[in-house]
Design an enzyme around this catalytic site. Structure first.
Site, short mmCIF file in Angstrom:
data_model
loop_
_atom_site.label_atom_id
_atom_site.label_comp_id
_atom_site.label_asym_id
_atom_site.label_seq_id
_atom_site.Cartn_x
_atom_site.Cartn_y
_atom_site.Cartn_z
CG HIS A 244 -0.24 -0.13 2.52
ND1 HIS A 244 0.25 -1.33 2.99
CD2 HIS A 244 0.06 0.79 3.47
CE1 HIS A 244 0.80 -1.13 4.17
NE2 HIS A 244 0.71 0.14 4.49
CG ASN A 245 0.07 4.22 1.48
OD1 ASN A 245 -1.04 4.26 0.96
ND2 ASN A 245 0.22 4.20 2.79
#
Lengths: 366, 366, 366
Positions: free
Chosen positions: A262-263
C-alpha cells in the site's frame, strides 16, 4: 498470417538480402526451420554467428550484421543491427493476440452504469461493476472482474482471472497477465499500545516486556493508479493505498508474483522482475531495475536509475544511479569484494590463528 | 457518508477542538485537503508536527497531541494520542466495503445441501459445493469457489477469485483477498528408496551414489482450520494437511503471496508479511512476526513472540521471544555485528596480509 | 469408503499382524484415533517408536518395523518398511478426490471445435477455447480456462481457477492446483540502445552515462510443453517461450508460488519447492531439487541431480551432482564453513586488532 521478406524488413526498419518476395509464415530456431517451399517458410532466428552452422540451406533467416547469407545457401535474409530489438518487432508481427472473441459474451455480467468503449471484446463470465469505464479496443478474457468505479484506458488486454478491485485507474494499453490482482487491501495493522515491531525499531532489537495484544485493521480507502503502457505479470499483486492511491508510472513493466504494498510509488519505465517484493510506502524513481527476488523494506526511498541485482535486499535509502547487490544491499563492486573475501574466510581464520601462535612465541622469546 | 467532527471524535475515543458540528466527508493527505465548505470537508491527516506546514487554513484535521490548531487557522481538529490507532478507526468509518450487491446472484451455482446464513451477499458465478455452511452476513465476491463440506463463520468477506477447497473450516470475520487459495494439496512426495534430499540431510552434503527414482505422491487427507479474525492476502496459499489439518490461530494476519505448507500450525495474533514461505510441518507460536520474504524450513519450531526481520531464513528452532535476522537466522544484534564486520572484510584481508609480512620480517630479524 | 486391514496391507505391499478382517475407515494421528468399534475404525499412523505411548489399546495402527503391537494392546497392525512410502499408498487409498461432479456442467462454455475425452467431468463456468483437446478422464474444476489449441492428456485434474493459455501441451495425469497459470507471456523487453542492465553486465557494475529509454515488448510466440505426471502448485506461474516452448519434463513436481520464466527447460523428476524463481532461458537437468525460495539467474545451466538448499541463489553454471547452498551458491560444505567463520567474524576483528597492537609493540621494542 504471412508477410513478405521485403515487407517485414521494412516493418522492422532493417535491411534485407535476396528474394524479397518470399512469404514468411512465422519464426523458429535455426535447427528447426525447414527450407522455403512454394508457400514460403519460417524465418530462422540466427542473430549471432554461433547459429550459422544450424541453418539449413534454402531457408530464410534473420542474421547479425556481418554474417554471409550467400555462404550459408540462404534464399533471403534480414539483417539485425540490434538483435533483441528486431525480435521485438518480429514477434509483435506474428503474435495472433489473446484468445478472446470480438463482442461481449452473453454470459458477462455488466452493470448498466458501466461504459464500455467501442470495439471491446469481453469474454465469458466477466463481471464489470457500477460506474466502470473501459476504453475502446479493450480485450478482456474469461473470469475477469472489475470493481465499482474503476477506469481503464484504451486497448487494454486483461487476461483470464485478472482482478481489478474498485477505485483503480489505469492509462492506455494496460496488460494484466492471468490472475494478477490490482487493488487488494493493504496489509496495515496496529496494536492498542506499542507493538513488538515498533519496540525493536526503537531499541534495535531489545525487548523490555512482551505484551499480548491484538491487531486492529487499518482499512484501505485509497485506490491504485497505473500510468500508460503498464504491464503486470501473472499472479502479481498491487495493493490499494490507505488514504491516497498506490501509483505505478507509465512504461513500467512488472513480472510474475511481484508484490507492491500500500502507498508504494513506482516511477516510469521501471522493470520489476519475478518475486520482487516492495513493502508499504516505498518510493521508487524512474528507470529503476529490480532483478528477481529483490526485497525492499517499508518507507524506503530508491532514486532514479538504480539497478539492484538478483535477490538484493534493500533496508535503507538508495541514491540515484547506484548499482547494488547483496543482503543487505551495498554497491555491486563492494559486494563482489565481500563475496571474494567470504569465500576465503575459513582460510583467514586459519591464518589468523597461526599468526597469533607465531606472535605469542615471539613475545615469549622476546 | 458523512459524520460530524464531534461524532467522529467520539467514535475514535479521541478529543476534539473547535466546531464539533462540521461535517466530515472523507480523509486525505494534508496538502490535498481543501478548506471546509458549506457541506463540510475532508479531514487532513496531519498526525505528526512535520505535516503542519502543508495544512490549509480553514480546513479540519487530525493532529498529534501538542500541535496547535488555532495557530494553523483550522476550523476544528481531532487529537490522536496514537496516530495509527486513530487511522484504523477513521478508515473503518469511511470504508464503503466491498463491491458485492446484497442477495444471491442468480448465476451462482449453490449445491442444495449447502446452508447459507442470513443476510449473505453472494456475487455472480460463485460456486458453493455440497454440505458447505456459510455463516450469516457473509459477502462473497464474483468467481469464488467453496468446496464440499467447508464451513465458514459469520461476517466473512471473500474477495473475487478466492478459492476455498473442500474440508476447510474458518471462524468468524474471515477475510480472503482476491485469488487467495485455502486448501490446495500439500507438496509431499516420496521415492521408493532413500532420496537425495534424505541422503544429504543424513550426510550433511555428501552423496555416495545417485539413483534415478520417481516421486510418488502423498495425498492430503487433512483440511485447513482457520480461527476467528484471520485475514489472508491476495494470491497467498495455505495447503491442506496430510492427515490432520493445517491450522492458523485467531487474529493472525497473512499478507500477499505467502505460502504455508501442509501440516503447518500458526498461533494467534501473528503477522506474516509478503512472500513469507513456511515449509511443511512447521510450528509457529503466538504473536510471531515474520517480515517480508522470511523463509522457514520444514519441521522447524518457532516460539511465541519471535520477531524475524526482512528476508530472514530460519533453518533451526527459534526460542520464544527472540528477535532474529539474516540468512541463516541469528539474533538481530549478532547479525548487525556480522554485517558491520562483513563490510570491513576486504580491509581485514589486507590487514592480515600486512601483518603476516611484518611478523615474517620480525622472525627473520629475530 | 472402507477396506479391511488385510486388503490395505496387500495394497500397500506390506505385512500385517492381528485381525485382518477389521475394517479401516480412515487414518489419523495416534492420539486422536479411537479403539475399533463394530464398524471398524481409523488407522493410527505410528510409524516411529516415539508414537507408541500415544496409541490407545484396542485400536489399529501402522507401525515401524520392530514395534510390538501386542504390547500396545492393538487389535491389528500393518508394518511400514519405509513409512512415507506407505503413507503415499495409504493417503491415495482414502483420498475421495476433487469436488467435481461427473459430466459437463451446463454453464461451461466449450468451443464446438474442442474435443473432450470420454468420462470427463467439467465444472461450472469452465471456458474451453477453439481446437482444444482434453484426454479421457479429465476432471476440471470451476472457473478453469483453457486457451485455443491447447492439448491436455488423459486423467488430468485441473483445480478451480487454474489458467491454461493458448498453445500449451501437457502429457497424462497433469495436476494443476488452484489458480496456477500455465502460459502467461514471458517477461522480455528491450530498449532501442544498450540498457543499463546490459551495460552493467559488460562493465560489472560501472555506468558511464545514463540514458532515458522506454521498454519495447518482445512477444511470446512459443507455448509451454509439460511431460507426463507433472504437478504445478497453487498460484504458480510458467511463462510461454519466445519462439520455442518453455518445457517441463515428465515426473517433475512444482510447489506453490513458483515462477518459471520464458524458454526455461526443466528435466524429468525434479522437485521445485515453494517460491522458487527461475529466470528466462535457464536449463535444469533431471532429478534436480531446488528447495524453498531458491532463485536462478537467467541463462544459467544446472546439471542433473543437483540439490540446492533453502534460499540458495544461483548466478552461474552448476555442474551435475553438486549439492549447493547460500547466496551466492557454493558447495554446501563450503557454505557451512563460511557460516561458521561468519559467526566468529566479530571476534576475528577483535583478535586482528589486538594482534596488530602486539606486533606494533614488538616492532617498537625491536
Amino acid at each position: 498470417m504471412a508477410v513478405t521478406i521485403k515487407e517485414l524488413a521494412k516493418a522492422l526498419d532493417a535491411e534485407f538480402w535476396g528474394d524479397g518476395a518470399i512469404r514468411v509464415t512465422g519464426a523458429g530456431e535455426p535447427g528447426q526451420v525447414d527450407p522455403v517451399g512454394p508457400d514460403g517458410g519460417q524465418l530462422a532466428l540466427a542473430m549471432a554467428p554461433r547459429y550459422a552452422d544450424a541453418i539449413r540451406p534454402g531457408s530464410v533467416a534473420i542474421l547479425a550484421q556481418g554474417m554471409d547469407p550467400e555462404a550459408m545457401g540462404l534464399k533471403a535474409a534480414i539483417f539485425a543491427p540490434r538483435p533483441r530489438l528486431v525480435l521485438a518487432g518480429l514477434t509483435r508481427a506474428f503474435d495472433p493476440g489473446p484468445d478472446i472473441a470480438p463482442g461481449i459474451h452473453p454470459s458477462a455480467v455488466i452493470d448498466p452504469s458501466a461504459s464500455i468503449g467501442e470495439g471491446a471484446a469481453i469474454g465469458p463470465f466477466v463481471v464489470v461493476g457500477a460506474d466502470v469505464v473501459i476504453g475502446p479496443g479493450a480485450r478482456i478474457g474469461p473470469h475477469v472482474s472489475i470493481g465499482r468505479g474503476s477506469r481503464i484506458g484504451r486497448d487494454a488486454i486483461l487476461h483470464p482471472g485478472a482482478r481489478v478491485a474498485h477505485g483503480v485507474t489505469a492509462g492506455d494499453r494496460l496488460i494484466l497477465q492471468p490472475n494478477a490482482v490490482i487493488g487488494g487491501d493493504g496489509f496495515s495493522f496496529v496494536t492498542p499500545e506499542e507493538s513488538g515491531i515498533e519496540e525493536i525499531r526503537r531499541t534495535l532489537g531489545d525487548r523490555a516486556q512482551i505484551k499480548a495484544q491484538h491487531w486492529t485493521r487499518i482499512h484501505s480507502l485509497g485506490g491504485v493508479e497505473l500510468g500508460d503502457d503498464v504491464e503486470v505479470g501473472a499472479n502479481s499483486t498491487i495493493d490499494r493505498g490507505t488514504i491516497r492511491a498506490t501509483r505505478v508510472g507509465s512504461g513500467t513493466k512488472i513480472d510474475n508474483l511481484v508484490q507492491l504494498g500500500h502507498n508504494v510509488v513506482v516511477g516510469r519505465d521501471c522493470l520489476l522482475c519475478g518475486h520482487v517484493g516492495v513493502a508499504g510506502s516505498v518510493t521508487i524513481g524512474d528507470r529503476v531495475v529490480l532483478a528477481g527476488k529483490v526485497g525492499v523494506s517499508d518507507n524506503v526511498s530508491i532514486g532514479d536509475d538504480v539497478i539492484a541485482g538478483g535477490a538484493t535486499k534493500i533496508f535503507t535509502r538508495v541514491p540515484a544511479g547506484r548499482v547494488i547487490l547483496g543482503n543487505p544491499a551495498v554497491k555491486m563492486e563492494t559486494q563482489m569484494e565481500i563475496q571474494k573475501a567470504m569465500r576465503r574466510l575459513p582460510r583467514f581464520a586459519q591464518q589468523l590463528a597461526q599468526l597469533q601462535q607465531t606472535v605469542t612465541r615471539l613475545l615469549e622469546k622476546g
